[in-house]
Each structure stands twice: as structure tokens, then as C-alpha cells.
Design a protein around this motif. Structure first.
Motif, PDB file in Angstrom:
ATOM      1  N   GLY A 156      87.911 -66.668  21.003  1.00  0.00           N
ATOM      2  CA  GLY A 156      89.246 -66.093  21.042  1.00  0.00           C
ATOM      3  C   GLY A 156      89.426 -65.006  20.003  1.00  0.00           C
ATOM      4  N   ALA A 157      88.905 -65.238  18.791  1.00  0.00           N
ATOM      5  CA  ALA A 157      88.993 -64.225  17.735  1.00  0.00           C
ATOM      6  C   ALA A 157      88.233 -62.962  18.122  1.00  0.00           C
ATOM      7  CB  ALA A 157      88.442 -64.795  16.429  1.00  0.00           C
ATOM      8  N   ALA A 158      87.050 -63.132  18.674  1.00  0.00           N
ATOM      9  CA  ALA A 158      86.239 -61.980  19.086  1.00  0.00           C
ATOM     10  C   ALA A 158      86.946 -61.185  20.175  1.00  0.00           C
ATOM     11  CB  ALA A 158      84.869 -62.454  19.564  1.00  0.00           C
ATOM     12  N   ASN A 159      87.580 -61.902  21.111  1.00  0.00           N
ATOM     13  CA  ASN A 159      88.277 -61.212  22.205  1.00  0.00           C
ATOM     14  C   ASN A 159      89.509 -60.479  21.704  1.00  0.00           C
ATOM     15  OD1 ASN A 159      90.414 -61.430  24.687  1.00  0.00           O
ATOM     16  ND2 ASN A 159      88.309 -61.132  25.403  1.00  0.00           N
ATOM     17  N   ILE A 160      90.252 -61.092  20.759  1.00  0.00           N
ATOM     18  CA  ILE A 160      91.433 -60.439  20.194  1.00  0.00           C
ATOM     19  C   ILE A 160      91.043 -59.154  19.470  1.00  0.00           C
ATOM     20  CG2 ILE A 160      93.200 -60.653  18.383  1.00  0.00           C
ATOM     21  CD1 ILE A 160      93.386 -63.632  19.126  1.00  0.00           C
ATOM     22  N   MET A 161      89.939 -59.205  18.747  1.00  0.00           N
ATOM     23  CA  MET A 161      89.527 -58.053  17.937  1.00  0.00           C
ATOM     24  C   MET A 161      88.898 -56.948  18.766  1.00  0.00           C
ATOM     25  SD  MET A 161      88.003 -59.832  14.477  1.00  0.00           S
ATOM     26  CE  MET A 161      86.962 -61.028  15.313  1.00  0.00           C
ATOM     27  N   TYR A 162      88.047 -57.308  19.699  1.00  0.00           N
ATOM     28  CA  TYR A 162      87.229 -56.297  20.388  1.00  0.00           C
ATOM     29  C   TYR A 162      87.301 -56.353  21.910  1.00  0.00           C
ATOM     30  CZ  TYR A 162      85.043 -56.192  15.751  1.00  0.00           C
ATOM     31  OH  TYR A 162      84.800 -56.112  14.396  1.00  0.00           O
ATOM     32  N   GLY A 163      88.100 -57.258  22.480  1.00  0.00           N
ATOM     33  CA  GLY A 163      88.173 -57.360  23.925  1.00  0.00           C
ATOM     34  C   GLY A 163      86.882 -57.925  24.507  1.00  0.00           C
ATOM     35  N   ASN A 164      86.469 -57.413  25.675  1.00  0.00           N
ATOM     36  CA  ASN A 164      85.256 -57.900  26.333  1.00  0.00           C
ATOM     37  C   ASN A 164      84.017 -57.656  25.488  1.00  0.00           C
ATOM     38  OD1 ASN A 164      86.580 -58.881  28.580  1.00  0.00           O
ATOM     39  ND2 ASN A 164      86.372 -56.966  29.736  1.00  0.00           N
ATOM     40  N   ILE A 165      84.037 -56.569  24.713  1.00  0.00           N
ATOM     41  CA  ILE A 165      82.904 -56.283  23.816  1.00  0.00           C
ATOM     42  C   ILE A 165      82.800 -57.393  22.772  1.00  0.00           C
ATOM     43  CG2 ILE A 165      82.019 -54.702  22.048  1.00  0.00           C
ATOM     44  CD1 ILE A 165      83.200 -52.413  23.647  1.00  0.00           C
ATOM     45  N   GLY A 166      83.936 -57.896  22.324  1.00  0.00           N
ATOM     46  CA  GLY A 166      83.938 -59.005  21.367  1.00  0.00           C
ATOM     47  C   GLY A 166      83.348 -60.268  21.959  1.00  0.00           C
ATOM     48  N   THR A 167      83.654 -60.506  23.231  1.00  0.00           N
ATOM     49  CA  THR A 167      83.071 -61.665  23.900  1.00  0.00           C
ATOM     50  C   THR A 167      81.552 -61.547  23.955  1.00  0.00           C
ATOM     51  OG1 THR A 167      85.060 -61.899  25.258  1.00  0.00           O
ATOM     52  CG2 THR A 167      83.084 -63.046  26.014  1.00  0.00           C
ATOM     53  N   LEU A 168      81.076 -60.342  24.249  1.00  0.00           N
ATOM     54  CA  LEU A 168      79.633 -60.104  24.269  1.00  0.00           C
ATOM     55  C   LEU A 168      79.035 -60.265  22.869  1.00  0.00           C
ATOM     56  CD1 LEU A 168      79.411 -57.019  26.658  1.00  0.00           C
ATOM     57  CD2 LEU A 168      78.614 -59.344  27.128  1.00  0.00           C
ATOM     58  N   LEU A 169      79.748 -59.766  21.848  1.00  0.00           N
ATOM     59  CA  LEU A 169      79.270 -59.885  20.473  1.00  0.00           C
ATOM     60  C   LEU A 169      79.148 -61.349  20.078  1.00  0.00           C
ATOM     61  CD1 LEU A 169      78.562 -58.675  17.682  1.00  0.00           C
ATOM     62  CD2 LEU A 169      81.014 -58.679  17.161  1.00  0.00           C
ATOM     63  N   PHE A 170      80.154 -62.149  20.401  1.00  0.00           N
ATOM     64  CA  PHE A 170      80.103 -63.572  20.079  1.00  0.00           C
ATOM     65  C   PHE A 170      78.957 -64.249  20.820  1.00  0.00           C
ATOM     66  CE2 PHE A 170      81.579 -67.953  21.108  1.00  0.00           C
ATOM     67  CZ  PHE A 170      81.439 -68.470  19.828  1.00  0.00           C
ATOM     68  N   GLY A 171      78.769 -63.883  22.087  1.00  0.00           N
ATOM     69  CA  GLY A 171      77.657 -64.435  22.850  1.00  0.00           C
ATOM     70  C   GLY A 171      76.319 -64.111  22.224  1.00  0.00           C
ATOM     71  N   LEU A 172      76.187 -62.879  21.692  1.00  0.00           N
ATOM     72  CA  LEU A 172      74.945 -62.468  21.033  1.00  0.00           C
ATOM     73  C   LEU A 172      74.705 -63.280  19.762  1.00  0.00           C
ATOM     74  CD1 LEU A 172      72.530 -60.521  20.717  1.00  0.00           C
ATOM     75  CD2 LEU A 172      74.070 -58.961  19.495  1.00  0.00           C
ATOM     76  N   ILE A 173      75.750 -63.482  18.980  1.00  0.00           N
ATOM     77  CA  ILE A 173      75.627 -64.258  17.745  1.00  0.00           C
ATOM     78  C   ILE A 173      75.147 -65.670  18.049  1.00  0.00           C
ATOM     79  CG2 ILE A 173      76.919 -65.305  15.841  1.00  0.00           C
ATOM     80  CD1 ILE A 173      78.732 -62.839  15.868  1.00  0.00           C
ATOM     81  N   VAL A 174      75.799 -66.316  19.013  1.00  0.00           N
ATOM     82  CA  VAL A 174      75.443 -67.690  19.356  1.00  0.00           C
ATOM     83  C   VAL A 174      74.029 -67.761  19.910  1.00  0.00           C
ATOM     84  CG1 VAL A 174      76.004 -69.656  20.818  1.00  0.00           C
ATOM     85  CG2 VAL A 174      77.830 -68.381  19.728  1.00  0.00           C
ATOM     86  N   ALA A 175      73.676 -66.808  20.780  1.00  0.00           N
ATOM     87  CA  ALA A 175      72.336 -66.802  21.382  1.00  0.00           C
ATOM     88  C   ALA A 175      71.260 -66.668  20.312  1.00  0.00           C
ATOM     89  CB  ALA A 175      72.223 -65.682  22.406  1.00  0.00           C
TER      90      ALA A 175
END
Length: 439
Positions: free
Chosen positions: A265-284
Motif C-alpha cells: 500500500g505504501a509503495a502504491n501511494i508513493m509511486y502508483g503501479n511503478i511502486g507495486t513493481l518496486l515492492f515486488g522486486l524488493i520481495v523477489a
């Protein structure tokens, strides 16, 4: 040895420890502790960082590694217990959990409800790459310490910087869980990372890496291990404080089921869909590096300990079992594994404490056996309760023990067991001494 080698080994150790759970638990602590965040996160760091790093250093003190450490109770206990530890942090829980979390955080949001096929394909590709990287453990530092860890750091920094500038939520009062004793609550929450158990395996990887680079003197080996551990500790502490603070600032942004949802949710609030991708990259990346370390650790342990097993064969078997279990789904994996972890973790902590107090107790097997026996009884009870067996006849006695309200009911029994063991040791040594004198 060059200082940069120590730095890269420290980076590798950080990446091995830093799995998905290490992202999720601090941010949950942040949102729940609110204005009591700082005492809570300090407690969390003591157990989530301090105990694992101390465990790694403890491994460097015993030439036989984790087997010798646990074998001080009894050689057979050492083999059985450490085998259980490796199976727990390997194919039966940690690897499947990390793989499932990587899928659910990175790919599942884009696939909708029907994602069974997606999970199967993801686990096949993800664990296939894990297996490939694990085939050459001598290159582990080069591939993880020099390549994957910097990428993980950059991804996390992007998320953290955004949080300080793009999240403007107000810090809320602490929830009920952290309202009275935030430090001790955070202290116990640090156990959830389960890194003290994983440290029994990662410590061997670290020590082996130093030995391959020519460090043979025992004191120097312990020093270098401590230095690399310090690098990992600084990295883990920095990340925990930063992402925990993200959680504290997300309290006004809505309700979330878990730490993963908070960060997403934080990633999406900050960066939108790009934030979701960024969070996915971190977790991966976090899950991938941890899985590689665990496959290497399991393959080295079982191939070295049991004749007829090859490193490649064990690595492949661990990978395939992990893939099968990962496809059960995250909820089922957690449900069946928690009782085992609840049983194993206190025993591991007591073993580490005994290792560092060995000079006082002369590594007496009686002290080890007393402490471990009494600890095992309590942790077995906790494990059975976690598995769904209420044991109502015993519960009042367990709850009467000191610190039971913060899940440390094993602490006093461990001390009592150690004391009884010390008395037996004194009686045996005194009697033996008199017999020798009389002769």
C-alpha cells in the motif's frame, strides 16, 4: 585478506538473512506501536539482529559447526536436532514460504483470483534459478554479495526515500499490544524472523567462505566472522528502522491484514503501479537470496554428513520438495510449520547461550542436558498448543511460570535445568577426584 572481501561477505550474510519475513514484521511493528515505535524497534533489533549475529559468531568458535555445538548435549542429539533445523529452514518451511511470498507480493496482484497455474510456473522458474545459482557455492559471495545485495539495497532505498517525502500520515498512539511494554513486546516480536535458527546454517557458510580465503587461525576466524557479522547487522538494523518507520506513517492510510499489504500500500501511494513493481522486486530479491543460501546450506550439510549423498543431488532434492510444498499456498505452509518452529526456537537460543558461557560451565554435558531437557519440555508444550492440542490439564502450570505472558515461559525451566546439571557435574567431578586421590 582485503577489507572489501570482508565487506562483500558481510553483504552476502545480510542478503542471506534478509527474506520476506524481515520486511513484513518490522513494518507491522511500526503500524501497531505508533508513538512507542522507537523502544519497540530497539527490542526487535536486539532479538531480530543481535541473536542471529551472535549465533553466527558462535559457529566460528566450534570447528565442527552446528553439529558440534548441539552435540555437546549428546552426539545423537546433535545429528537429529541439527537435521531437523536444516529441514525446517530448508525444504519443509523457509524455502517454500519465501517462494510463495515472492509470488504473492510480486506476481499474484496482476493475475487475479485464479493463479494456481501462475504459482506453478513461477515456482518452477524461481526455484530453477535458485538451483542454478546454488550449484557453485564458491561463487556465492560474488553472485550475491557483489550483484544481488546492491540491487536489493537500491530497491529498498528507493522505497524508504519515498516514504520520508511522499508519506505524510501522522504517527498514531500505540495499539493495545504495545501500550504497556513496547520494548519487551518488540523484543519478543524479533523472534518471528526465525533468523537465529537460520544462523546455524548461515554461520557455516560464512566460516567456510573465510576458510576458503585462507583464514585458518581460530582467533582470526572469529574476528573476521564478527566483522562480517557487524556489516550484516548494520544493514539489517538500518533497514528495520527505516521500513518500520514506514509502517508507523501508514496508520492513517487504512486497515491492512499484514506487513506485506502495508508495504504494498505504501509503495502504491508513493509511486502508483511503478511502486507495486518496486515492492515486488524488493520481495523477489530478498526471497531469492535467502532461498539460495538455504539450498546451499542444506546441500552442504546433508552431503557432508551422510555418505552416499552428493551436493548436487541434495540441492536438486531440496529444490523439488520446496517446489511441491510452495504450491500448497502460503497459509497452509505457515499453518503446518509454526508448531515446529515454536518447538525448535527456544532450544536454539539456549544452545547459543550455553556456547558463550562454556568457559564458566566448562562445557559440562550435564549442564547442557539439564538446560535443554527442561527447555524442550516447555517448548514441546508450546508446539503442541500451536498445532491445535489444548492440553488443558497442563496449561495452568505453564501459565504460572514467570514471563509466560510474553512467550518466555521456557526461561526459568532452562535456568533450573542448567543449575541441576551443574550440581550433578560437581557431584560427579568431586566423586571422581576422591576416587583418584584414594588410589
Amino acid at each position: 585478506m582485503k577489507q572489501k572481501d570482508i565487506l562483500f561477505i558481510g553483504f552476502t550474510l545480510f542478503a542471506l538473512f534478509f527474506g520476506a519475513g524481515n520486511l513484513i514484521y518490522p513494518v507491522s511493528l511500526g503500524i501497531e506501536s505508533g508513538t512507542s515505535y522507537f523502544p519497540a524497534i530497539i527490542g526487535f533489533i536486539l532479538t531480530g539482529v543481535g541473536i542471529p549475529i551472535i549465533t553466527v559468531v558462535a559457529i566460528s568458535l566450534v570447528r565442527g559447526g552446528a553439529i558440534q555445538l548441539a552435540g555437546r548435549v549428546h552426539p545423537l542429539f546433535g545429528i537429529i536436532f541439527i537435521s531437523v533445523v536444516y529441514l525446517t529452514i530448508g525444504p519443509l518451511f523457509a524455502i517454500p514460504r519465501a517462494t510463495s511470498v515472492a509470488f504473492e507480493s510480486g506476481l499474484a496482484p496482476w493475475l487475479g483470483e485464479s493463479s494456481s497455474l501462475g504459482l506453478f510456473l513461477f515456482t518452477a522458474i524461481f526455484l530453477g534459478l535458485v538451483f542454478f545459482i546454488s550449484l557453485n557455492p564458491s561463487k556465492l559471495v560474488d553472485r550475491i554479495g557483489q550483484l544481488l545485495t546492491p540491487a536489493l539495497f537500491v530497491s529498498i532505498i528507493g522505497l524508504v526515500i519515498g516514504a520520508f517525502f511522499l508519506l505524510d500520515g501522522e504517527i498514531q498512539p500505540p495499539g493495545e499490544k504495545y501500550s504497556s511494554q513496547p520494548f519487551f513486546t518488540g523484543f519478543v516480536e524479533g523472534y518471528l524472523t526465525m533468523d537465529a535458527i537460520a544462523a546455524l546454517a548461515f554461520g557455516i557458510i560464512t566460516v567456510t567462505t573465510f576458510r576458503e580465503r585462507g583464514i585458518t587461525d581460530s582467533k582470526m576466524l572469529t574476528l573476521r566472522t564478527f566483522q562480517a557479522g557487524s556489516v550484516a547487522a548494520i544493514g539489517l538494523t538500518s533497514v528495520y528502522v527505516a521500513i518500520g518507520w514506514i509502517g508507523a506513517k501508514m496508520a492513517t492510510e487504512g486497515a491492512y491484514d499484514n506487513g506485506s499489504a502495508i508495504l504494498a500500500g505504501a509503495a502504491n501511494i508513493m509511486y502508483g503501479n511503478i511502486g507495486t513493481l518496486l515492492f515486488g522486486l524488493i520481495v523477489a530479491l530478498a526471497c531469492f537470496t535467502t532461498c539460495v543460501g538455504l539450498v546451499v546450506a542444506c546441500a552442504q550439510f546433508f552431503s557432508n554428513r551422510f555418505q552416499g549423498l552428493t551436493y548436487k543431488g541434495v540441492a536438486l532434492t531440496v529444490t523439488l520438495i520446496s517446489m511441491v510444498i510452495a504450491n500448497l499456498g502460503l497459509s497452509q505452509i505457515v499453518a503446518y510449520s509454526v508448531p515446529v518452529l515454536v518447538f525448535v526456537y527456544p532450544i536454539t537460543i539456549v544452545l547459543i547461550i550455553l556456547t558463550f558461557t562454556g568457559g564458566i560451565i566448562h562445557h559440562s554435558p550435564y549442564v547442557y542436558r539439564g538446560a535443554i531437557l527442561f527447555t524442550s519440555v516447555i517448548s514441546l508444550y508450546d508446539g503442541l498448543v500451536a498445532a491445535g492440542f489444548p492440553l488443558k490439564a497442563v496449561t495452568p502450570y505453564i501459565q504460572a511460570l514467570p514471563f509466560s505472558e510474553i512467550n518466555l515461559s521456557w526461561l526459568l525451566p532452562a535456568l533450573v535445568g542448567a543449575l541441576i546439571g551443574a550440581i550433578i557435574h560437581w557431584i560427579v567431578t568431586t566423586t571422581t577426584s576422591k576416587v583418584v586421590t584414594n588410589k
